[in-house]
Design an enzyme around this catalytic site. Structure first.
Site, short mmCIF file in Angstrom:
data_model
loop_
_atom_site.label_atom_id
_atom_site.label_comp_id
_atom_site.label_asym_id
_atom_site.label_seq_id
_atom_site.Cartn_x
_atom_site.Cartn_y
_atom_site.Cartn_z
N TYR A 1 8.85 1.08 -0.06
CA TYR A 1 8.76 -0.05 -0.98
C TYR A 1 10.14 -0.53 -1.44
O TYR A 1 10.32 -1.69 -1.75
CB TYR A 1 7.97 0.36 -2.22
N LYS B 1 4.58 13.67 5.84
CA LYS B 1 4.56 13.52 7.30
C LYS B 1 5.83 14.18 7.81
O LYS B 1 6.67 13.57 8.50
CB LYS B 1 4.47 12.02 7.65
N ASP C 1 -2.14 12.22 7.85
CA ASP C 1 -3.30 11.91 8.70
C ASP C 1 -4.43 12.91 8.46
O ASP C 1 -5.59 12.54 8.26
CB ASP C 1 -2.90 11.82 10.19
N ASP D 1 -0.58 5.05 -2.10
CA ASP D 1 -1.26 3.75 -2.20
C ASP D 1 -2.52 3.77 -1.33
O ASP D 1 -3.61 3.41 -1.77
CB ASP D 1 -0.29 2.65 -1.74
N ASP E 1 -6.88 4.26 -2.46
CA ASP E 1 -7.95 3.30 -2.18
C ASP E 1 -9.08 3.98 -1.41
O ASP E 1 -10.26 3.74 -1.66
CB ASP E 1 -7.43 2.09 -1.36
C1 IPM Z 1 -0.12 -4.95 -5.38
C2 IPM Z 1 0.70 -3.86 -4.78
C3 IPM Z 1 2.14 -4.15 -5.01
C4 IPM Z 1 0.33 -2.47 -5.35
C5 IPM Z 1 1.12 -1.39 -4.62
O1 IPM Z 1 1.21 -1.40 -3.39
O2 IPM Z 1 1.63 -0.50 -5.31
C6 IPM Z 1 -1.14 -2.10 -5.30
O3 IPM Z 1 -1.64 -2.01 -4.01
C7 IPM Z 1 -1.37 -0.81 -6.06
O4 IPM Z 1 -1.98 0.10 -5.49
O5 IPM Z 1 -0.98 -0.73 -7.22
MG MG Z 2 -2.87 -0.33 -3.68
#
Ligand code: IPM
Ligand code: MG
Ligand code: NAD
Length: 355
Positions: free
Chosen positions: A124, A175, A207, A231, A235
């Site tokens: 990032y 990794k 992985d 990240d 999710d």
């Molecule tokens: C929107 C984006 C910049 C952010 C990230 O990648 O950190 C989001 O996906 C999160 O998980 O907070």
């Molecule tokens: Mg995210």
């Protein structure tokens, strides 16, 4: 969703505390109004605040800009400017949502873990980055995965300390078999682990970790990982909790100031229809009460209120189950507020605690 979170915050503090709430634009709204994803005024407001509640930033059109100028980057800059490097993403399945998960109840039942995502380094922020044309006329996109030993050390300490407060198991996800950045990650985590002999440390490659997360999620207590892997893993882990609409987060640094936000984004496909789930935003307020204000009881009241509305059968579409009561974003927020107020014992108790 954020409005519902503010409603819950106001309800739980009642007349006990005064709330000085300032609003500031960021992300897509910052770009639209003042041409900056993190306007200086917003950063100044955030710096002065004791805690920050963040609504989703970004609309897909903004992502036509170069990533480093896009809507999402406003949030990244804010996290970096305030040195909020430890992003706690608790993944807990409310028992009422056992059947809401797409995974089998005997796999997800009792899931209770924290994904600790490093937030200030990695692909990032690493330099160089960009899109350039090389000597052969080919366009090349590149980013740099970068961590200093000090950055790894501080997130490792946060991971061990979090594990110490819980079931004393820390799994570091990297990794290291392929990437130098991650080989250093593993080396430093192992070094730091010597200061935490009471915490059981394990390692997984990203992985394999993604697979184990779905196969046997209950084995995890605290997962510590880098910015990018965290990240993605979080999710995926959202589905263990039934929906991404259930996942709150807290981004902390070295003091109590924290940034609180749901793990999900702006949900543009369902925006403006009063159907999104506000519970992740509301649960983020509970984390704010706990970590920035030290109000454990108030935090617990918000979390219990969420449990109670779920027990009463209230569901937004993402967690809808047969026989439950489908409600909209605002109605879900109202139900939580009602449950919060009832848990406080009404105005009598509020005035008693004031006196
Ligand atoms: C929107 C984006 C910049 C952010 C990230 O990648 O950190 C989001 O996906 C999160 O998980 O907070
Ligand atoms: Mg995210
Ligand atoms: N913290 C943040 O501000 C943040 C986080 C992630 C994405 N984003 C941004 O949000 C925008 C949309 O990104 P995306 O679509 O990849 O991710 P998203 O999280 O917004 O949505 C992914 C999917 O989950 C659903 N969803 C998300 N939140 C929900 C909720 N509360 N209730 C019910 N369903 C929900 C959406 O409808 C969509 O189908 C992009 O501009 C992205 O950059 C911002």
């Amino acid at each position: 969703m954020t409005a519902e979170a503010v409603k819950a915050l106001r309800a739980v503090i009642g007349n006990e505390f005064s709330l000085d709430l300032q609003e500031a634009v960021i992300g897509g709204e910052g770009l639209d109004t003042v041409g900056d994803a993190l306007p200086p005024e917003t950063l100044a407001v955030a710096r002065q605040a004791d805690a920050i509640l963040l609504g989703g930033t970004g609309v897909p059109e903004d992502e036509k800009r170069p990533p480093s100028e896009g809507a999402g980057y406003g949030l990244l800059k804010l996290r970096k400017a305030l040195s909020l490097y430890a992003n706690f993403r608790p993944v807990k399945l409310f028992p009422e949502l056992l059947d809401a998960s797409t995974l089998k109840p005997d796999v997800v039942g009792g899931v209770d873990m924290v994904i600790l995502r490093e937030l200030n380094g990695d692909l990032y922020f690493g330099q160089p980055r960009g899109i350039e044309t090389d000597a052969e006329g080919r366009r090349v996109g590149f980013n740099t995965m970068r961590y200093t030993d000090a950055e790894i050390e501080r997130i490792a300490h946060a991971g061990f300390q979090a594990a110490r407060r819980r079931r004393k198991k820390l799994c570091s996800v990297d990794k290291a078999n392929v990437l130098e950045t991650m080989a250093l990650w593993r080396e430093v985590v192992i070094e730091v682990s010597k200061q935490y002999p009471d915490v059981e440390l394990s390692h997984l490659y990203i992985d394999a970790a993604s697979m184990v997360l779905i196969r046997n999620p209950r084995q995890f207590d605290v997962i510590v990982t880098g910015n990018v892997f965290g990240d993605i893993l979080s999710d995926a882990a959202a589905m263990l909790a039934g929906s991404i609409g259930m996942l709150p987060s807290a981004s902390l640094g070295s003091d109590n100031k924290g940034l609180y936000e749901p793990v999900h984004g702006t949900a543009p496909d369902i925006a403006g229809k009063n159907i999104a789930n506000p519970l992740a935003a509301i649960l983020s307020v509970a984390m704010m009460l706990r970590y920035s204000f030290g109000l454990e009881n108030h935090a617990a009241r918000v979390e219990e209120a969420v449990g109670s509305v779920l027990r009463d059968g209230y569901r937004t579409g993402d967690i809808m189950q047969p026989g439950s009561r489908l409600v909209g974003t605002r109605e879900m927020g109202d139900a939580v507020v009602e449950a919060v107020l009832q848990s406080g014992g009404g105005s009598k108790l509020v005035s008693a605690s004031l006196s």
